[in-house]
Design a protein around this motif. Structure first.
Motif, PDB file in Angstrom:
ATOM      1  N   THR A 114       0.837  -1.196   0.000  1.00 40.70           N
ATOM      2  CA  THR A 114       0.000   0.000   0.000  1.00 40.70           C
ATOM      3  C   THR A 114       0.869   1.242   0.000  1.00 40.70           C
ATOM      4  O   THR A 114       2.045   1.193   0.368  1.00 40.70           O
ATOM      5  CB  THR A 114      -0.904   0.049   1.245  1.00 40.70           C
ATOM      6  N   ASN A 115       0.287   2.349  -0.431  1.00 40.13           N
ATOM      7  CA  ASN A 115       1.025   3.608  -0.410  1.00 40.13           C
ATOM      8  C   ASN A 115       1.375   4.030   1.010  1.00 40.13           C
ATOM      9  O   ASN A 115       2.439   4.590   1.278  1.00 40.13           O
ATOM     10  CB  ASN A 115       0.210   4.716  -1.086  1.00 40.13           C
ATOM     11  N   ASP A 116       0.466   3.754   1.949  1.00 37.50           N
ATOM     12  CA  ASP A 116       0.681   4.181   3.334  1.00 37.50           C
ATOM     13  C   ASP A 116       1.736   3.339   4.040  1.00 37.50           C
ATOM     14  O   ASP A 116       2.494   3.837   4.874  1.00 37.50           O
ATOM     15  CB  ASP A 116      -0.636   4.117   4.117  1.00 37.50           C
ATOM     16  N   PHE A 117       1.788   2.037   3.700  1.00 35.05           N
ATOM     17  CA  PHE A 117       2.753   1.135   4.351  1.00 35.05           C
ATOM     18  C   PHE A 117       3.500   0.340   3.283  1.00 35.05           C
ATOM     19  O   PHE A 117       3.255  -0.857   3.085  1.00 35.05           O
ATOM     20  CB  PHE A 117       2.030   0.184   5.314  1.00 35.05           C
ATOM     21  N   PRO A 118       4.429   1.012   2.562  1.00 27.61           N
ATOM     22  CA  PRO A 118       5.103   0.361   1.432  1.00 27.61           C
ATOM     23  C   PRO A 118       5.955  -0.846   1.804  1.00 27.61           C
ATOM     24  O   PRO A 118       6.235  -1.682   0.951  1.00 27.61           O
ATOM     25  CB  PRO A 118       5.979   1.494   0.858  1.00 27.61           C
ATOM     26  N   LYS A 119       6.348  -0.959   3.084  1.00 23.95           N
ATOM     27  CA  LYS A 119       7.170  -2.103   3.495  1.00 23.95           C
ATOM     28  C   LYS A 119       6.318  -3.309   3.892  1.00 23.95           C
ATOM     29  O   LYS A 119       6.849  -4.403   4.092  1.00 23.95           O
ATOM     30  CB  LYS A 119       8.076  -1.699   4.650  1.00 23.95           C
ATOM     31  N   GLN A 120       5.023  -3.095   4.020  1.00 18.55           N
ATOM     32  CA  GLN A 120       4.119  -4.190   4.383  1.00 18.55           C
ATOM     33  C   GLN A 120       3.688  -4.924   3.116  1.00 18.55           C
ATOM     34  O   GLN A 120       3.101  -4.346   2.215  1.00 18.55           O
ATOM     35  CB  GLN A 120       2.889  -3.646   5.116  1.00 18.55           C
ATOM     36  N   GLY A 155      -8.741 -11.221  -6.298  1.00 18.04           N
ATOM     37  CA  GLY A 155      -9.180 -10.724  -5.008  1.00 18.04           C
ATOM     38  C   GLY A 155      -8.276  -9.673  -4.393  1.00 18.04           C
ATOM     39  O   GLY A 155      -8.076  -9.663  -3.169  1.00 18.04           O
ATOM     40  N   ILE A 156      -7.724  -8.775  -5.212  1.00 20.18           N
ATOM     41  CA  ILE A 156      -6.882  -7.700  -4.684  1.00 20.18           C
ATOM     42  C   ILE A 156      -7.780  -6.660  -4.022  1.00 20.18           C
ATOM     43  O   ILE A 156      -8.672  -6.092  -4.651  1.00 20.18           O
ATOM     44  CB  ILE A 156      -6.043  -7.058  -5.805  1.00 20.18           C
ATOM     45  N   LEU A 157      -7.553  -6.410  -2.738  1.00 13.67           N
ATOM     46  CA  LEU A 157      -8.403  -5.494  -1.991  1.00 13.67           C
ATOM     47  C   LEU A 157      -8.134  -4.044  -2.369  1.00 13.67           C
ATOM     48  O   LEU A 157      -7.035  -3.697  -2.830  1.00 13.67           O
ATOM     49  CB  LEU A 157      -8.175  -5.684  -0.489  1.00 13.67           C
ATOM     50  N   ASP A 158      -9.136  -3.205  -2.159  1.00 12.65           N
ATOM     51  CA  ASP A 158      -8.982  -1.770  -2.433  1.00 12.65           C
ATOM     52  C   ASP A 158      -7.840  -1.203  -1.600  1.00 12.65           C
ATOM     53  O   ASP A 158      -7.698  -1.526  -0.415  1.00 12.65           O
ATOM     54  CB  ASP A 158     -10.279  -1.031  -2.101  1.00 12.65           C
ATOM     55  N   GLY A 159      -7.047  -0.369  -2.235  1.00 12.08           N
ATOM     56  CA  GLY A 159      -5.925   0.252  -1.537  1.00 12.08           C
ATOM     57  C   GLY A 159      -4.624  -0.513  -1.644  1.00 12.08           C
ATOM     58  O   GLY A 159      -3.552   0.013  -1.330  1.00 12.08           O
TER      59      GLY A 159
END
Length: 482
Positions: free
Chosen positions: A292-298, A306-310
């Protein structure tokens, strides 16, 4: 002018048939060395190769250097020509600093010149003082990108022989690659250009079966005709980049809207239909590593449907890589073009390195592997233990344009050199048929009419008046292709 009722067509865009876009060109290797002595020779070199911050001993560097040294040893007066930017080497901005850098690379004295913008001193006068002259940065002149005839004529003034050694620009129409040859007596390919052309031929030749194309990167709409060509010739397609989502969409699978490319659905559907008609597999990642943009290391693994939003896919997942490994197991030829890359780059992605490991194993079973594109080639050079057995073409743009069936302008401009050599077996389908020669054939229309009536003969037209045959010849050539 050549005419045979079975003359092999050379269309500008193919229809999933054989690519036949290689003209018979003259090369520096085949040009009489004695003809170079005391001649003014212009070399259009590739700055991305010769002006790198850290030059290595890769073959393309060696061949590019060899072109200039060969001309110097033959006694030619050399004018060097190219464009450069800070992206290539931030320390090389003005022509004087580039001349000093080239002097150290070539171990020859290269003198800078500003005779393009400052016409007070002619190139001929400057060549009297130096054997190698470097002209100004072409990127500073609008006439270069516009292929301005007057600008090209200015560049070519006093030049007798033109040597193109910038293969990476062969798909572009530039004054320095397409315009200049019009004003030179001979136009030949340098050693690096010839080497790169051979690599392109190897890449396009589907001579071993089964053959699989691994297709990375994005922009399917622009590359659709090239992908169709691969679908028409290969025994399977593997998508490992953003194009995969366009193919999934065409197959009716759910794809997040932010991953779709505008206008690509129809093109993707045509590719899928072609593959289904030929009964060849199309492989796309069944799962992805996402972030995710908010947690790029996660990083999390999601199934393709089934790729979730975000969440944003950054790398093929383990199931996808296992499927690719299984499909490639029995291949005899693999064409990998484009990077294994999605929207976000991450230091934690491993798809490219795992793909290189698969390919390394296949090289041990005599599988011929061609890798195309700067990122893909860098991945091989970094990860592979068998780099020397790969056929690598770093400039993917040239290959994409060629696979679309388009003639490369920089290549076509070299198809006029002295002494002229013609491969008659390539020119005529039946070269053993009697030959009719029309001396003074003008615009060739009479010869064309004769050839239509007598398919049992080969026809050759000779015309010395360029004004008479230049434009009509283009029309005549197109008629021959119809």
């Amino acid at each position: 002018m050549l005419r045979n009722s079975h003359l092999k067509p050379k269309a500008y865009v193919h229809d999933a048939g054989e690519l036949d876009a290689f003209p018979h060109i003259q090369t520096l290797k085949g040009f009489p060395k004695e003809e170079l002595f005391a001649k003014v020779v212009m070399v259009r070199f590739d700055s991305a190769i010769l002006l790198q911050k850290e030059l290595d001993l890769k073959s393309q560097v060696t061949s590019a250097v060899s072109t200039i040294k060969y001309l110097f040893e033959a006694g030619a007066k050399i004018i060097l020509l190219s464009d450069w930017s800070m992206k290539i080497n931030s320390k090389l901005l003005v022509v004087e600093s580039v001349a000093d850098f080239l002097s150290s690379v070539l171990q020859l004295k290269v003198a800078p010149s500003r005779c393009i913008s400052n016409r007070s001193l002619s190139k001929m006068e400057e060549l009297e003082k130096a054997d190698i002259l470097l002209l100004e940065n072409l990127s500073e002149f609008k006439g270069e990108l516009a292929n301005c005839s007057k600008f090209a004529e200015q560049l070519a003034s006093v030049v007798y022989i033109f040597v193109n050694d910038s293969f990476s620009n062969s798909h572009k129409i530039l004054a320095s690659t397409v315009g200049v040859p019009r004003f030179c007596s001979a136009c030949v390919a340098g050693f690096h250009f010839e080497e790169s052309l051979c690599q392109l031929k190897m890449a396009a030749q589907i001579n071993k079966k089964p053959c699989i194309a691994i297709i990375g990167g994005g922009n399917l709409f622009d590359k659709a005709s090239a992908v169709r060509y691969l679908a028409s010739r290969c025994d399977g397609l593997v998508f490992v980049g953003m194009m995969a989502f366009q193919i999934m969409h065409a197959l009716g699978l759910h794809v997040p809207l932010n991953l779709l490319e505008g206008g690509a659905l129809k093109e993707a559907s045509n590719i899928v239909q072609l593959a289904q008609n030929r009964k060849i597999p199309i492989l796309y990642p069944k799962d992805f590593w996402c972030t995710t943009n908010d947690f790029p290391k996660q990083m999390e693994i999601f199934p393709a449907y089934g790729i979730l939003d975000g969440w944003i896919p950054v790398d093929p997942g383990p199931k996808a890589l296992d499927e690719i490994n299984s499909l490639l197991a029995d291949c005899k030829k693999i064409i990998w073009i484009g990077p294994v890359k999605f929207r976000l780059a991450s230091q934690n992605i491993y798809g490219a390195s795992k793909l290189v490991s698969m390919l390394d194993r296949l090289t041990q079973s005599n599988c011929e592997i061609t890798v195309i594109g700067n990122m893909a080639c860098k991945g091989v050079m970094k990860e592979s233990s068998f780099v020397s057995v790969y056929n690598m073409v770093e400039n993917a743009s040239v290959v994409w344009e060629f696979l679309k069936g388009r003639k490369l302008p920089g290549l076509m401009a070299l198809d006029r050199a002295y002494p002229v050599e013609i491969d008659w077996n390539a020119a005529y389908t039946h070269p053993s048929q009697p030959l009719v020669v029309d001396i003074g054939s003008g615009n060739g229309l009479f010869l064309l009419a004769m050839a239509k009536r007598r398919e049992d003969l080969n026809f050759l037209g000779l015309e010395i008046n360029e004004k008479v045959c230049l434009l009509p010849f283009s029309v005549f050539f197109l008629l021959c292709m119809s």
